[in-house]
Design an enzyme around this catalytic site. Structure first.
Site, PDB file in Angstrom:
ATOM      1  N   ASP A   8      -0.528 -73.729  18.958  1.00 43.04           N
ATOM      2  CA  ASP A   8      -0.963 -73.608  20.342  1.00 43.04           C
ATOM      3  C   ASP A   8      -2.005 -74.715  20.575  1.00 43.04           C
ATOM      4  O   ASP A   8      -2.528 -75.279  19.607  1.00 43.04           O
ATOM      5  CB  ASP A   8      -1.580 -72.212  20.537  1.00 43.04           C
ATOM      6  CG  ASP A   8      -2.233 -72.038  21.887  1.00 43.04           C
ATOM      7  OD1 ASP A   8      -1.633 -72.446  22.899  1.00 43.04           O
ATOM      8  OD2 ASP A   8      -3.355 -71.482  21.935  1.00 43.04           O
ATOM      9  N   LEU A   9      -2.293 -75.026  21.815  1.00 43.05           N
ATOM     10  CA  LEU A   9      -3.240 -76.116  22.116  1.00 43.05           C
ATOM     11  C   LEU A   9      -4.623 -75.591  22.542  1.00 43.05           C
ATOM     12  O   LEU A   9      -5.619 -75.795  21.848  1.00 43.05           O
ATOM     13  CB  LEU A   9      -2.641 -77.011  23.212  1.00 43.05           C
ATOM     14  CG  LEU A   9      -3.508 -78.155  23.738  1.00 43.05           C
ATOM     15  CD1 LEU A   9      -3.895 -79.124  22.627  1.00 43.05           C
ATOM     16  CD2 LEU A   9      -2.752 -78.900  24.843  1.00 43.05           C
ATOM     17  N   ASP A  10      -4.639 -74.913  23.702  1.00 39.13           N
ATOM     18  CA  ASP A  10      -5.920 -74.461  24.256  1.00 39.13           C
ATOM     19  C   ASP A  10      -6.568 -73.401  23.371  1.00 39.13           C
ATOM     20  O   ASP A  10      -5.982 -72.353  23.128  1.00 39.13           O
ATOM     21  CB  ASP A  10      -5.711 -73.886  25.663  1.00 39.13           C
ATOM     22  CG  ASP A  10      -5.270 -74.938  26.659  1.00 39.13           C
ATOM     23  OD1 ASP A  10      -6.095 -75.804  26.981  1.00 39.13           O
ATOM     24  OD2 ASP A  10      -4.100 -74.909  27.096  1.00 39.13           O
ATOM     25  N   THR A  16     -10.783 -76.017  25.054  1.00 38.94           N
ATOM     26  CA  THR A  16     -10.532 -75.839  26.486  1.00 38.94           C
ATOM     27  C   THR A  16     -10.531 -74.385  26.944  1.00 38.94           C
ATOM     28  O   THR A  16     -10.509 -74.137  28.149  1.00 38.94           O
ATOM     29  CB  THR A  16      -9.163 -76.428  26.868  1.00 38.94           C
ATOM     30  OG1 THR A  16      -8.228 -76.008  25.885  1.00 38.94           O
ATOM     31  CG2 THR A  16      -9.213 -77.928  26.952  1.00 38.94           C
ATOM     32  N   LYS A  44      -5.863 -65.523  28.274  1.00 41.62           N
ATOM     33  CA  LYS A  44      -5.592 -66.572  27.283  1.00 41.62           C
ATOM     34  C   LYS A  44      -4.105 -66.636  26.961  1.00 41.62           C
ATOM     35  O   LYS A  44      -3.479 -65.604  26.702  1.00 41.62           O
ATOM     36  CB  LYS A  44      -6.378 -66.302  25.995  1.00 41.62           C
ATOM     37  CG  LYS A  44      -7.836 -66.704  26.080  1.00 41.62           C
ATOM     38  CD  LYS A  44      -8.502 -66.558  24.714  1.00 41.62           C
ATOM     39  CE  LYS A  44      -9.983 -66.868  24.804  1.00 41.62           C
ATOM     40  NZ  LYS A  44     -10.655 -66.576  23.528  1.00 41.62           N
ATOM     41  N   SER A 113       2.562 -75.063  24.109  1.00 40.37           N
ATOM     42  CA  SER A 113       1.467 -74.772  25.037  1.00 40.37           C
ATOM     43  C   SER A 113       1.978 -74.290  26.383  1.00 40.37           C
ATOM     44  O   SER A 113       2.869 -74.904  26.963  1.00 40.37           O
ATOM     45  CB  SER A 113       0.608 -76.020  25.254  1.00 40.37           C
ATOM     46  OG  SER A 113      -0.347 -75.781  26.280  1.00 40.37           O
ATOM     47  N   ALA A 114       1.377 -73.222  26.881  1.00 42.34           N
ATOM     48  CA  ALA A 114       1.723 -72.691  28.202  1.00 42.34           C
ATOM     49  C   ALA A 114       1.129 -73.530  29.323  1.00 42.34           C
ATOM     50  O   ALA A 114       1.335 -73.237  30.501  1.00 42.34           O
ATOM     51  CB  ALA A 114       1.236 -71.252  28.320  1.00 42.34           C
ATOM     52  N   LYS A 144       4.456 -66.804  27.529  1.00 41.31           N
ATOM     53  CA  LYS A 144       4.009 -65.943  26.446  1.00 41.31           C
ATOM     54  C   LYS A 144       3.546 -64.631  27.086  1.00 41.31           C
ATOM     55  O   LYS A 144       2.943 -64.689  28.157  1.00 41.31           O
ATOM     56  CB  LYS A 144       2.825 -66.583  25.697  1.00 41.31           C
ATOM     57  CG  LYS A 144       3.145 -67.925  25.037  1.00 41.31           C
ATOM     58  CD  LYS A 144       1.863 -68.588  24.511  1.00 41.31           C
ATOM     59  CE  LYS A 144       2.177 -70.015  24.019  1.00 41.31           C
ATOM     60  NZ  LYS A 144       0.979 -70.753  23.574  1.00 41.31           N
ATOM     61  N   GLU A 168      -2.238 -69.405  16.782  1.00 40.11           N
ATOM     62  CA  GLU A 168      -2.603 -68.987  18.142  1.00 40.11           C
ATOM     63  C   GLU A 168      -3.979 -68.346  18.233  1.00 40.11           C
ATOM     64  O   GLU A 168      -4.389 -67.642  17.318  1.00 40.11           O
ATOM     65  CB  GLU A 168      -1.594 -67.919  18.612  1.00 40.11           C
ATOM     66  CG  GLU A 168      -0.467 -68.437  19.453  1.00 40.11           C
ATOM     67  CD  GLU A 168      -0.888 -68.778  20.881  1.00 40.11           C
ATOM     68  OE1 GLU A 168      -2.032 -68.500  21.270  1.00 40.11           O
ATOM     69  OE2 GLU A 168      -0.044 -69.319  21.612  1.00 40.11           O
ATOM     70  N   ASP A 169      -4.657 -68.530  19.363  1.00 40.25           N
ATOM     71  CA  ASP A 169      -5.941 -67.848  19.587  1.00 40.25           C
ATOM     72  C   ASP A 169      -5.803 -66.689  20.577  1.00 40.25           C
ATOM     73  O   ASP A 169      -6.782 -65.998  20.833  1.00 40.25           O
ATOM     74  CB  ASP A 169      -6.990 -68.828  20.131  1.00 40.25           C
ATOM     75  CG  ASP A 169      -6.676 -69.285  21.541  1.00 40.25           C
ATOM     76  OD1 ASP A 169      -5.490 -69.525  21.839  1.00 40.25           O
ATOM     77  OD2 ASP A 169      -7.607 -69.383  22.358  1.00 40.25           O
TER      78      ASP A 169
HETATM   79  C1  G6P Z   1      -2.994 -72.023  28.189  1.00 42.34           C
HETATM   80  C2  G6P Z   1      -4.334 -71.360  28.345  1.00 42.34           C
HETATM   81  C3  G6P Z   1      -4.365 -70.472  29.553  1.00 42.34           C
HETATM   82  C4  G6P Z   1      -3.862 -71.220  30.785  1.00 42.34           C
HETATM   83  C5  G6P Z   1      -2.465 -71.745  30.542  1.00 42.34           C
HETATM   84  C6  G6P Z   1      -1.902 -72.510  31.733  1.00 42.34           C
HETATM   85  O1  G6P Z   1      -2.100 -71.082  27.725  1.00 42.34           O
HETATM   86  O2  G6P Z   1      -4.648 -70.589  27.204  1.00 42.34           O
HETATM   87  O3  G6P Z   1      -5.690 -70.049  29.748  1.00 42.34           O
HETATM   88  O4  G6P Z   1      -3.853 -70.372  31.910  1.00 42.34           O
HETATM   89  O5  G6P Z   1      -2.508 -72.581  29.416  1.00 42.34           O
HETATM   90  O6  G6P Z   1      -2.606 -73.708  31.861  1.00 42.34           O
HETATM   91  P1  G6P Z   1      -2.445 -74.725  33.058  1.00 42.34           P
HETATM   92  O7  G6P Z   1      -3.149 -75.942  32.552  1.00 42.34           O
HETATM   93  O8  G6P Z   1      -0.984 -74.969  33.272  1.00 42.34           O
HETATM   94  O9  G6P Z   1      -3.076 -74.118  34.252  1.00 42.34           O
HETATM   95 MG    MG Z   2      -4.600 -70.723  23.332  1.00 39.14          MG
END
Ligand code: G6P
Ligand code: MG
Length: 220
Positions: A8-10, A16, A44, A113-114, A144, A168-169
């Site tokens: 996962d990224l964020d 972030t 998240k 990443s979402a 997710k 993942e976090d």
């Molecule tokens: C990640 C983060 C979420 C965020 C989602 C969508 O999964 O953990 O907090 O809402 O991305 O991000 P975006 O940049 O598309 O708004």
């Molecule tokens: Mg995350």
């Protein structure tokens, strides 16, 4: 055998999670909707629109589609303004090393990443070329905890899901990894990530030997 690790990224690689949180908090204050830590935790890993719906559960009035669209855009503007200033210093400590360890062990590496901002963020962090495959929200239709994003990453890597491990976090992310039939490493507090097969306090604690051994021991 383990053939790939999907990150996962964020909140795992990039610092972030706090930026998303602050942007939602600012929006919540502007529209007078209560926003607490638990709500932030539930958001998240959930995509932008899904996160907005979670926020608006605490609203005392309803919002039209047009209003929701505008609110999501505002939140993204706040978020983007911060991300534009990101650089390699905003990688979480140990993140680059974790990815490099996986590569050096001869395994493939993907990102799941979402976020629709994932591409921009990878460029800013200077790590775009470390991934064999990047799957972001622009390439999938179900958020997710649906397994789609991790399955898409495995498929693009040409690896079977049970040969992959996800990192993942987010609670929603751990559920997505498990639904995809993969082992899950949680990054964060063990109490929040009880479903994970292994929980590490942060990505700096990631050790490829250790997680590989643990995966074998915990195989379900
Ligand atoms: C990640 C983060 C979420 C965020 C989602 C969508 O999964 O953990 O907090 O809402 O991305 O991000 P975006 O940049 O598309 O708004
Ligand atoms: Mg995350």
């Amino acid at each position: 055998p383990l053939k790939a690790v999907i990150f996962d990224l964020d909140g795992v690689i990039a610092d972030t999670a706090v930026v998303h949180h602050a942007a939602w908090k600012r929006l919540a204050e502007e529209i007078g909707v209560p926003f607490d830590e638990a709500t932030g935790e539930r958001m998240k890993g959930v995509d932008r629109r899904g996160s907005l719906e979670i926020l608006l559960q605490a609203a005392t009035r309803s919002f039209t589609e047009d209003e929701k669209h505008a609110l999501a855009a505002h939140k993204n503007d706040y978020y983007r303004a911060q991300i534009e200033r990101f650089g390699p210093q905003d990688l979480l400590p140990g993140a680059r090393s974790a990815i490099e360890q996986v590569r050096q062990a001869g395994l493939k590496v993907a990102l799941a990443s979402a976020s629709r901002n994932a591409g921009l963020l990878l460029e800013r962090l200077g790590i775009a070329d470390l991934f064999d495959v990047v799957v972001d929200a622009n390439r999938i239709s179900r958020s997710k905890p649906d397994p789609e994003i991790f399955l898409a990453a495995a498929s693009a890597l040409g690896v079977a899901p049970n040969e992959c491990m996800g990192v993942e976090d987010a609670v929603a992310g751990i559920a997505s990894i498990h639904a995809a039939g993969m082992a899950a490493v949680g990054i964060g507090q063990a109490s929040a990530l009880a479903e994970a097969d292994l929980v590490l306090p942060d990505i700096a604690a990631f050790d490829i030997q250790m997680v590989t051994t643990n995966r074998t021991a915990n195989r379900r």
